[in-house]
Structure formats: structure tokens, C-alpha cells
Design a protein around this motif. Structure first.
Motif, PDB file in Angstrom:
ATOM      1  N   GLY A  38       1.923   0.407  -5.125  1.00 51.63           N
ATOM      2  CA  GLY A  38       2.543   1.053  -6.276  1.00 51.63           C
ATOM      3  C   GLY A  38       1.602   2.000  -6.991  1.00 51.63           C
ATOM      4  O   GLY A  38       2.013   3.046  -7.497  1.00 51.63           O
ATOM      5  N   TYR A  39       0.345   1.643  -7.012  1.00 54.88           N
ATOM      6  CA  TYR A  39      -0.656   2.456  -7.704  1.00 54.88           C
ATOM      7  C   TYR A  39      -1.046   3.681  -6.884  1.00 54.88           C
ATOM      8  O   TYR A  39      -1.167   4.778  -7.410  1.00 54.88           O
ATOM      9  N   SER A  40      -1.229   3.490  -5.594  1.00 52.08           N
ATOM     10  CA  SER A  40      -1.826   4.571  -4.808  1.00 52.08           C
ATOM     11  C   SER A  40      -0.825   5.402  -4.004  1.00 52.08           C
ATOM     12  O   SER A  40      -1.093   6.563  -3.726  1.00 52.08           O
ATOM     13  N   LYS A  41       0.289   4.841  -3.642  1.00 52.00           N
ATOM     14  CA  LYS A  41       1.209   5.548  -2.751  1.00 52.00           C
ATOM     15  C   LYS A  41       2.425   6.121  -3.456  1.00 52.00           C
ATOM     16  O   LYS A  41       3.097   6.981  -2.931  1.00 52.00           O
ATOM     17  N   THR A  42       2.759   5.605  -4.604  1.00 53.03           N
ATOM     18  CA  THR A  42       3.963   6.051  -5.299  1.00 53.03           C
ATOM     19  C   THR A  42       3.619   6.335  -6.754  1.00 53.03           C
ATOM     20  O   THR A  42       2.466   6.450  -7.119  1.00 53.03           O
ATOM     21  N   ASN A  43       4.604   6.388  -7.590  1.00 54.17           N
ATOM     22  CA  ASN A  43       4.426   6.548  -9.023  1.00 54.17           C
ATOM     23  C   ASN A  43       3.616   5.362  -9.550  1.00 54.17           C
ATOM     24  O   ASN A  43       3.966   4.205  -9.306  1.00 54.17           O
ATOM     25  N   SER A  44       2.552   5.627 -10.298  1.00 55.90           N
ATOM     26  CA  SER A  44       1.680   4.542 -10.756  1.00 55.90           C
ATOM     27  C   SER A  44       2.403   3.551 -11.663  1.00 55.90           C
ATOM     28  O   SER A  44       1.942   2.425 -11.834  1.00 55.90           O
ATOM     29  N   LEU A  45       3.538   3.930 -12.231  1.00 60.90           N
ATOM     30  CA  LEU A  45       4.308   2.973 -13.019  1.00 60.90           C
ATOM     31  C   LEU A  45       4.865   1.851 -12.145  1.00 60.90           C
ATOM     32  O   LEU A  45       5.215   0.791 -12.633  1.00 60.90           O
ATOM     33  N   ARG A  46       4.940   2.080 -10.836  1.00 58.45           N
ATOM     34  CA  ARG A  46       5.475   1.072  -9.921  1.00 58.45           C
ATOM     35  C   ARG A  46       4.491  -0.072  -9.671  1.00 58.45           C
ATOM     36  O   ARG A  46       4.834  -1.027  -8.990  1.00 58.45           O
ATOM     37  N   ARG A  47       3.315   0.006 -10.222  1.00 58.91           N
ATOM     38  CA  ARG A  47       2.352  -1.081 -10.049  1.00 58.91           C
ATOM     39  C   ARG A  47       2.758  -2.329 -10.837  1.00 58.91           C
ATOM     40  O   ARG A  47       2.217  -3.404 -10.638  1.00 58.91           O
TER      41      ARG A  47
ATOM     42  N   GLY B 199       9.780   4.842 -19.457  1.00 66.57           N
ATOM     43  CA  GLY B 199       8.707   4.244 -18.662  1.00 66.57           C
ATOM     44  C   GLY B 199       8.524   2.771 -18.976  1.00 66.57           C
ATOM     45  O   GLY B 199       8.332   1.943 -18.081  1.00 66.57           O
TER      46      GLY B 199
END
Length: 181
Positions: free
Chosen positions: A140-149, A7
Motif C-alpha cells: 500500500g505504501y510503495s506500489k499504490t496510493n500511500s493512503l492504502r497503507r 482521505g
């Protein structure tokens, strides 16, 4: 040697990618954008404020979204303690955006007081990086994996850190009374 978790490695890659994009945007913007005609410090500050309106829209957008969700769910009564997960991410985004704005906005005002009109070409670039970063952070936070933020966080935060590094340099070299005539 510090070993990073998968991660952490993923987030580091996002940060590096965002930094490269930000540097490329600043270089391209400095060469392509027209130099604004800003005869004095007041004009430079007003120019900066007008561009920053776009940054504030990144906060207004989530506030409108929260109001819509509240109105259409059990969250119309925020004390009901039902469906709180519907808004948790958006509240976190709001808090983080407020924190980022508290750093970014005054940093750009002070930057405008140190740079010449050629340097003012970078204000729109900093603003657009902020807006794109906030959009990427929210998605990134709301639509996908939060690590993508991490993409959005770095695209918002790293240019601001760059501004403050330059401001410290200017303060040490030129002092607090530079360009006040």
C-alpha cells in the motif's frame, strides 16, 4: 460532530475492514487450529519464539530489498544525496516495522505466560496477521496510493492493541506471579 476528510474516511474504512478480518481470523483460528501440546511456560515461550521468526522475516525482506537497491543505483553511496526517493518509503516501512515489532513480540511473550495451551492456538494467528499486515502495508505504501497503507497498519496494530488490553486485564485479575510454578 467531527467532519472527516475524504482521505480520513478512506482510512477509517480500511481500519474497520482490517479489524473485521482480524476478528474473523482469530475466531476461525481458535476453532480450526489444533491445540499445541505445551506442558510448561518454557515450552509456550519457545513455541511463540519459533512462530515469531516469521514476523522478523517482514523486516529482513525490506532490508534485503534496500541492499539490492543500494547496490544497483547511486544509493550505493548513501551520503551521495542522489536518488534518495528510491529508498525513502522503504526506510519508513523499516522504521514502522521496527516500532510494530517492539510492541508485538513482547506482547506475545507475555500473552504466552497468561494463556493456557488452548489459548496458544492464537499465537500463529497473531503472527500471520502481523505478516499479512506488513505485506499489505508495504504494498500500500510503495506500489499504490500511500493512503492504502491503512489496511496493513490496522492489521498489524489492532491485534497488538487487543493483546495489550487482555494483558492489562490479566495483570489486574491474576497479578504478576500467575502461572510461574
Amino acid at each position: 460532530m467531527v467532519l472527516l476528510t475524504p482521505g480520513q474516511r478512506f482510512v477509517v474504512k480500511q481500519i474497520l475492514t482490517s479489524v473485521i478480518i482480524a476478528i474473523a481470523a482469530l475466531v476461525i483460528g481458535s476453532r480450526v487450529l489444533p491445540t499445541p501440546e505445551l506442558p510448561n511456560l518454557t515450552a509456550k515461550l519457545v513455541y511463540t519464539l519459533r512462530w515469531q521468526m516469521l514476523q522478523l522475516l517482514s523486516l529482513l525482506a525490506v532490508m534485503i530489498h534496500i541492499k539490492k537497491v543500494r547496490f544497483t543505483t547511486h544509493q550505493i553511496d548513501p551520503l551521495a544525496k542522489r536518488d534518495t526517493e528510491l529508498l525513502d518509503i522503504h526506510h519508513r516501512y523499516t522504521n514502522n516495522t521496527m516500532e510494530q515489532l517492539m510492541l508485538s513480540l513482547p506482547g506475545q511473550w507475555i500473552l504466552a505466560s497468561y494463556v493456557d495451551t488452548y489459548g496458544m492456538k492464537l499465537i500463529p494467528v497473531f503472527v500471520l496477521l502481523f505478516v499479512c499486515g506488513r505485506i499489505a502495508f508495504w504494498i500500500g505504501y510503495s506500489k499504490t496510493n500511500s493512503l492504502r497503507r491503512g489496511y496493513g497498519m490496522a492489521m498489524t496494530y489492532c491485534p497488538t492493541i487487543g493483546i495489550y488490553c487482555y494483558l492489562v486485564y490479566c495483570f489486574i485479575v491474576y497479578g504478576s506471579t500467575y502461572n510461574l510454578d
